[in-house]
Write an enzyme that holds these catalytic residues in place. Structure first.
Site, short mmCIF file in Angstrom:
data_model
loop_
_atom_site.label_atom_id
_atom_site.label_comp_id
_atom_site.label_asym_id
_atom_site.label_seq_id
_atom_site.Cartn_x
_atom_site.Cartn_y
_atom_site.Cartn_z
CD GLU A 40 -2.56 0.95 2.62
OE1 GLU A 40 -3.71 1.63 2.85
OE2 GLU A 40 -2.16 0.47 3.76
CE LYS A 122 -7.73 0.76 3.87
NZ LYS A 122 -6.56 1.38 4.39
CB CYS A 164 -3.96 -1.95 4.87
SG CYS A 164 -3.00 -1.77 6.53
#
Length: 281
Positions: A40, A122, A164
Site C-alpha cells: 500500500e 479500498k 490493509c
C-alpha cells in the site's frame, strides 16, 4: 509457481520510491517469479495532508506508467497500492464530481503485458485513534471505494484484491473466496502499535477460514517524523502456515511457490464452504 512479496519504506520523495519499486520488480523477475506484490502507498507516504494531496497522481501518471513498463519488460504481474487522483475514475451516485481535495487508496493489478488487469479502491477506511499510538483519519484525504471487484484470473491463480485494514473484515475475504479467489492480497502499511499483536494472527486467520493463499506486502520503518510501519511482509498458505516472511526492516522480497493443488486439497479435506449455514446466517 513462484511469486514475490515485497517490503519497502516509502517516503514523500516519489522518485526514490519509484526507483526502489522498480528495483524490486527486477529482483523478482531475476529469481524466476511470475508476480511481485508491492505494498500500500508504494508511491509515497506524506508528512501531512497538504503534501499528500499535492503528490497524488492519476492512474495515467508517471508512477503507474513506469510500473506498467517495468511489468511488461520483466514479464511479471505487479500488484501495487497507490494514491489515485482521478475525478472521473469513480463517480459518486447522482453524477456529481469526485469531492475536491481527496483521492482513492487504490490497489492495482498490472499484468505481464503491462496492462491494468484490475483496480480496487479500498472500501474500509482507517479512521482510528489508538491509545498511546497513532491517530490516523484516512477519510480526511481518501474517498471510500464503492465497488467490489471479482477475483482476477492469472497464470498463478484467481486473485482477490483488498487493502490493509480490509483484513479486519472477514466478510470481505469470505465473499472473495465465494467468488472464486484462490489468493487474497493485502498490500499494507500496518502500524507499529498494532503490528506485533494483530498482523500475523489476522493474516493467518484469513488464510485458514478462506482456505486461500494470503499475500501481504508491507511498508516498513520510519517514513516521516511522525509515521512508521511495522513491516513483516509475508505469504501464508491455505493451511495457515507462513511460507515467506520479510524479517529485515530493509527493502526486500521473499519468494514462495504457490501450489494450487494444496488449495484444492485443503478445501477437499476441510469442506467448510459447503458446511456454511446460509439458511441461518
Amino acid at each position: 509457481m513462484l511469486v514475490a512479496v515485497a517490503q519497502l519504506r516509502s517516503t514523500p520523495v516519489v522518485a526514490d520510491n519509484l526507483a526502489t519499486a522498480l528495483q524490486l520488480v527486477r529482483a523478482a523477475a531475476a529469481r524466476g517469479c511470475k508476480a511481485i506484490f508491492l505494498p500500500e502507498a508504494t508511491d509515497y507516504i506524506a508528512a501531512n495532508k497538504e503534501q499528500g494531496l499535492a503528490l497524488a497522481q492519476p492512474l495515467t501518471g508517471h508512477f503507474v506508467t513506469e510500473l506498467r513498463n517495468a511489468a511488461r519488460s520483466a514479464g511479471v504481474y505487479v500488484s501495487v497500492g497507490v494514491h489515485e487522483q482521478e475525478a472521473a475514475a469513480c463517480e459518486p451516485a447522482g453524477g456529481s464530481e469526485t469531492p475536491p481535495g481527496r483521492f482513492f487508496n487504490s490497489h492495482l493489478l498490472i499484468d505481464s503485458q503491462g496492462e491494468l488487469a484490475a483496480v480496487y479502491r479500498k472500501i474500509h477506511l482507517f479512521d482510528v485513534s489508538i491509545t498511546n499510538g497513532p491517530i490516523l483519519m484516512e477519510s480526511s484525504t481518501t474517498i471510500a471505494g464503492r465497488e467490489f471487484p471479482k477475483p482476477v484470473a492469472t497464470p498463478f491463480g484467481a486473485v482477490g484484491l483488498a487493502t490493509c485494514y480490509d483484513m479486519r473484515f472477514p466478510e470481505q475475504s469470505t465473499l472473495l473466496r465465494r467468488a472464486g479467489a484462490q489468493i487474497l492480497t493485502f498490500p499494507s502499511a500496518f502500524t507499529v502499535k498494532t503490528g506485533p499483536a494483530h498482523w500475523e494472527p489476522l493474516l493467518r486467520a484469513r488464510a485458514i477460514e478462506t482456505q486461500c493463499y494470503v499475500i501481504a506486502s508491507a511498508q516498513s520503518g520510519l517514513h516521516t517524523a511522525h509515521r512508521a510501519s511495522y513491516g513483516h511482509a509475508m505469504i501464508v498458505d491455505p493451511w495457515g502456515t507462513v511460507v515467506a516472511d520479510c524479517k529485515t526492516a530493509e527493502p526486500c522480497i521473499e519468494v514462495a511457490d504457490l501450489d494450487l493443488g494444496l488449495v484444492a486439497s485443503v478445501r477437499r479435506d476441510m469442506p467448510v464452504e459447503s458446511h456454511r449455514r446460509h439458511d441461518l446466517y
